[in-house]
Design a protein around this motif. Structure first.
Motif, mmCIF file in Angstrom:
data_model
loop_
_atom_site.group_PDB
_atom_site.id
_atom_site.type_symbol
_atom_site.label_atom_id
_atom_site.label_comp_id
_atom_site.label_asym_id
_atom_site.label_seq_id
_atom_site.Cartn_x
_atom_site.Cartn_y
_atom_site.Cartn_z
ATOM 1 N N SER A 109 0.831 -1.203 0.000
ATOM 2 C CA SER A 109 0.000 0.000 0.000
ATOM 3 C C SER A 109 0.866 1.254 0.000
ATOM 4 O O SER A 109 0.454 2.298 -0.507
ATOM 5 N N GLY A 110 2.063 1.135 0.571
ATOM 6 C CA GLY A 110 2.959 2.288 0.607
ATOM 7 C C GLY A 110 3.588 2.612 -0.732
ATOM 8 O O GLY A 110 4.038 3.733 -0.951
ATOM 9 N N GLU A 111 3.631 1.645 -1.633
ATOM 10 C CA GLU A 111 4.280 1.910 -2.920
ATOM 11 C C GLU A 111 3.300 1.973 -4.084
ATOM 12 O O GLU A 111 3.687 2.159 -5.228
ATOM 13 N N LEU A 112 1.989 1.812 -3.792
ATOM 14 C CA LEU A 112 1.001 1.898 -4.877
ATOM 15 C C LEU A 112 0.969 3.295 -5.498
ATOM 16 O O LEU A 112 0.967 4.298 -4.799
ATOM 17 N N ASP A 113 0.954 3.339 -6.799
ATOM 18 C CA ASP A 113 0.702 4.592 -7.521
ATOM 19 C C ASP A 113 0.018 4.247 -8.840
ATOM 20 O O ASP A 113 -0.242 3.078 -9.130
ATOM 21 N N LYS A 114 -0.255 5.250 -9.647
ATOM 22 C CA LYS A 114 -1.053 5.004 -10.861
ATOM 23 C C LYS A 114 -0.327 4.149 -11.892
ATOM 24 O O LYS A 114 -0.950 3.606 -12.807
ATOM 25 N N THR A 115 0.995 3.991 -11.724
ATOM 26 C CA THR A 115 1.735 3.189 -12.706
ATOM 27 C C THR A 115 1.726 1.700 -12.369
ATOM 28 O O THR A 115 1.947 0.869 -13.254
ATOM 29 N N ASN A 116 1.478 1.346 -11.104
ATOM 30 C CA ASN A 116 1.581 -0.065 -10.743
ATOM 31 C C ASN A 116 0.350 -0.621 -10.032
ATOM 32 O O ASN A 116 0.314 -1.803 -9.711
ATOM 33 N N ILE A 117 -0.640 0.215 -9.781
ATOM 34 C CA ILE A 117 -1.762 -0.243 -8.971
ATOM 35 C C ILE A 117 -2.513 -1.396 -9.629
ATOM 36 O O ILE A 117 -2.946 -2.335 -8.959
ATOM 37 N N GLY A 118 -2.629 -1.365 -10.951
ATOM 38 C CA GLY A 118 -3.320 -2.451 -11.638
ATOM 39 C C GLY A 118 -2.607 -3.775 -11.460
ATOM 40 O O GLY A 118 -3.236 -4.817 -11.196
ATOM 41 N N ASN A 119 -1.281 -3.755 -11.561
ATOM 42 C CA ASN A 119 -0.499 -4.984 -11.431
ATOM 43 C C ASN A 119 -0.507 -5.513 -9.998
ATOM 44 O O ASN A 119 -0.760 -6.699 -9.753
ATOM 45 N N LEU A 120 -0.255 -4.632 -9.026
ATOM 46 C CA LEU A 120 -0.178 -5.072 -7.638
ATOM 47 C C LEU A 120 -1.542 -5.471 -7.081
ATOM 48 O O LEU A 120 -1.631 -6.323 -6.206
ATOM 49 N N HIS A 121 -2.603 -4.836 -7.605
ATOM 50 C CA HIS A 121 -3.940 -5.193 -7.134
ATOM 51 C C HIS A 121 -4.276 -6.639 -7.486
ATOM 52 O O HIS A 121 -5.054 -7.298 -6.770
ATOM 53 N N LYS A 122 -3.678 -7.151 -8.547
ATOM 54 C CA LYS A 122 -3.906 -8.550 -8.922
ATOM 55 C C LYS A 122 -3.444 -9.493 -7.816
ATOM 56 O O LYS A 122 -4.014 -10.564 -7.620
ATOM 57 N N PHE A 123 -2.399 -9.071 -7.097
ATOM 58 C CA PHE A 123 -1.938 -9.891 -5.966
ATOM 59 C C PHE A 123 -2.833 -9.670 -4.743
ATOM 60 O O PHE A 123 -3.230 -10.622 -4.073
ATOM 61 N N LEU A 124 -3.148 -8.407 -4.444
ATOM 62 C CA LEU A 124 -3.906 -8.090 -3.238
ATOM 63 C C LEU A 124 -5.265 -8.786 -3.212
ATOM 64 O O LEU A 124 -5.710 -9.248 -2.161
ATOM 65 N N VAL A 125 -5.935 -8.875 -4.361
ATOM 66 C CA VAL A 125 -7.274 -9.468 -4.373
ATOM 67 C C VAL A 125 -7.224 -10.977 -4.158
ATOM 68 O O VAL A 125 -8.270 -11.612 -3.949
ATOM 69 N N ARG A 126 -6.042 -11.555 -4.171
ATOM 70 C CA ARG A 126 -5.913 -12.982 -3.863
ATOM 71 C C ARG A 126 -5.919 -13.224 -2.354
ATOM 72 O O ARG A 126 -6.055 -14.367 -1.912
ATOM 73 N N LEU A 127 -5.779 -12.176 -1.573
ATOM 74 C CA LEU A 127 -5.750 -12.293 -0.125
ATOM 75 C C LEU A 127 -7.164 -12.242 0.443
ATOM 76 O O LEU A 127 -8.126 -11.955 -0.267
ATOM 77 N N GLU A 128 -7.288 -12.504 1.739
ATOM 78 C CA GLU A 128 -8.582 -12.388 2.402
ATOM 79 C C GLU A 128 -9.058 -10.930 2.360
ATOM 80 O O GLU A 128 -8.229 -10.001 2.338
ATOM 81 N N PRO A 129 -10.382 -10.699 2.350
ATOM 82 C CA PRO A 129 -10.908 -9.330 2.221
ATOM 83 C C PRO A 129 -10.355 -8.343 3.253
ATOM 84 O O PRO A 129 -10.163 -7.179 2.944
ATOM 85 N N GLU A 130 -10.092 -8.813 4.506
ATOM 86 C CA GLU A 130 -9.604 -7.877 5.532
ATOM 87 C C GLU A 130 -8.272 -7.252 5.144
ATOM 88 O O GLU A 130 -7.992 -6.096 5.470
ATOM 89 N N TYR A 131 -7.447 -7.995 4.405
ATOM 90 C CA TYR A 131 -6.152 -7.452 4.003
ATOM 91 C C TYR A 131 -6.320 -6.452 2.869
ATOM 92 O O TYR A 131 -5.613 -5.446 2.796
ATOM 93 N N VAL A 132 -7.250 -6.740 1.961
ATOM 94 C CA VAL A 132 -7.518 -5.803 0.868
ATOM 95 C C VAL A 132 -8.022 -4.471 1.435
ATOM 96 O O VAL A 132 -7.593 -3.392 1.015
ATOM 97 N N ILE A 133 -8.908 -4.546 2.428
ATOM 98 C CA ILE A 133 -9.430 -3.330 3.072
ATOM 99 C C ILE A 133 -8.319 -2.589 3.781
ATOM 100 O O ILE A 133 -8.200 -1.367 3.692
ATOM 101 N N LEU A 134 -7.455 -3.331 4.496
ATOM 102 C CA LEU A 134 -6.325 -2.703 5.190
ATOM 103 C C LEU A 134 -5.442 -1.952 4.218
ATOM 104 O O LEU A 134 -5.037 -0.823 4.467
#
Length: 318
Positions: free
Chosen positions: A293-318
């Motif tokens: 979450s600390g390194e997300l920006d408009k250039t990488n959010i699409g790529n990194l979000h692909k990993f985050l959505v594989r986690l449990e919902p509480e982590y995605v919200i965090l």
């Protein structure tokens, strides 16, 4: 009275104490952040803080020294108060008059503050129109050096109690530059934000204040590891400190895990499988969530979000 977090307390101070000019009293456990919150509000509002500790005053101190002029006694106004005519304080800038630790004052001193709180004056000395009054103090059951607040004084305030809140503390920590590993750790171990118990005689216990002091030591690159161990345990207690250091060990796994996520967010193993340890994997999941979450920006959010959505919902919200 309501129990509120520091974010809500800021709104209360800004709307009620400052905009509506009503005296507000903040209660809370030791170390919950009452004093620092008032300083934050002053900084955000570009205000001057005048910090008065009534516990260090005698009742006669508030009115000033008597001076006989002819056959009339006048009272020379104390220079520390923003009274009308005191050029040490501006007339065109917000002044936050803070009676911090107000309930450490003796009953006679509290009584001398009645007029200051409600009528905005002490004797013939009036506060400047740009002055707003707030107060703060520890709860009476917390075994601090407190006195029972006199009923007439209490009735002059609008009261609220500040409670610990991980979300609010996280926001403040990030604005202050507290290391990311603490943000991840405290979101995983929320009960360790405050371990204060007035029934226990511990000298070192965790509070938002003591954690931030401890993290200043942790982030210092000149202190030895042993010094950091001693200082952090001496600030928050040995138990919370030991858990924090165990989490820091997990945090080191990020050095190899982050590049793997960036390279293949949809195919990289999830934390428990990545380090072959289910229990430690939960710690790494919190760590990696905060780090990403600390390194997300408009250039990488699409790529990194692909990993985050594989986690449990509480982590995605965090």
């Amino acid at each position: 009275m309501f129990a509120i977090n520091t974010i809500e307390a800021k709104d209360l101070i800004k709307d009620v104490a400052i905009r509506l000019n009503k005296p507000v009293m903040l209660w809370g456990k030791p170390g919950v952040g009452k004093s620092s919150l008032l300083k934050q509000v002053a900084e955000e509002m570009d205000a001057i803080v005048v910090d008065i500790r009534l516990g260090q005053r005698e009742s006669v101190d508030l009115r000033g020294m008597p001076d006989i002029r002819g056959d009339v006694t006048k009272w020379v106004k104390p220079g520390e108060f923003p009274f009308v005519g005191n050029d040490n304080f501006p007339d065109d800038k917000l002044i936050l008059l803070v009676f911090d630790e107000i309930n450490t004052a003796a009953q006679s001193v509290q009584a001398s503050a009645y007029q200051a709180i409600l009528e905005r004056c002490i004797g013939e000395h009036k506060f400047k129109p740009n002055v707003r009054v707030v107060a703060a103090g520890d709860r009476e059951g917390d075994k601090g050096a407190t006195q029972r607040m006199a009923t007439p004084l209490a009735n002059r305030f609008i009261h609220a109690e500040i409670i610990e809140d991980v979300h609010a503390s996280t926001i403040y920590a990030q604005s202050r530059g507290v290391p990311q590993e603490w943000v991840a750790f405290i979101n995983m171990r929320k009960p360790l934000l405050s371990t204060f118990d007035p029934a226990k005689p511990d000298k070192a216990f965790a509070t938002p204040r003591s954690w931030f002091e401890a993290m200043d030591v942790y982030a210092d690159d000149k202190s030895s590891f042993r010094t950091k161990q001693v200082a952090i345990a001496g600030a928050v207690g040995e138990g919370p400190a030991a858990e924090f250091w165990a989490f820091v060990d997990t945090w080191q796994e990020l050095a190899t895990y982050l590049p793997a996520i960036r390279k293949d967010p949809e195919g990289v193993a999830l934390p428990p499988e990545f380090i072959k340890d289910k229990t430690k994997g939960m710690s790494l999941t919190y760590a990696i969530t905060v780090a990403l979450s600390g390194e997300l920006d408009k250039t990488n959010i699409g790529n990194l979000h692909k990993f985050l959505v594989r986690l449990e919902p509480e982590y995605v919200i965090l």
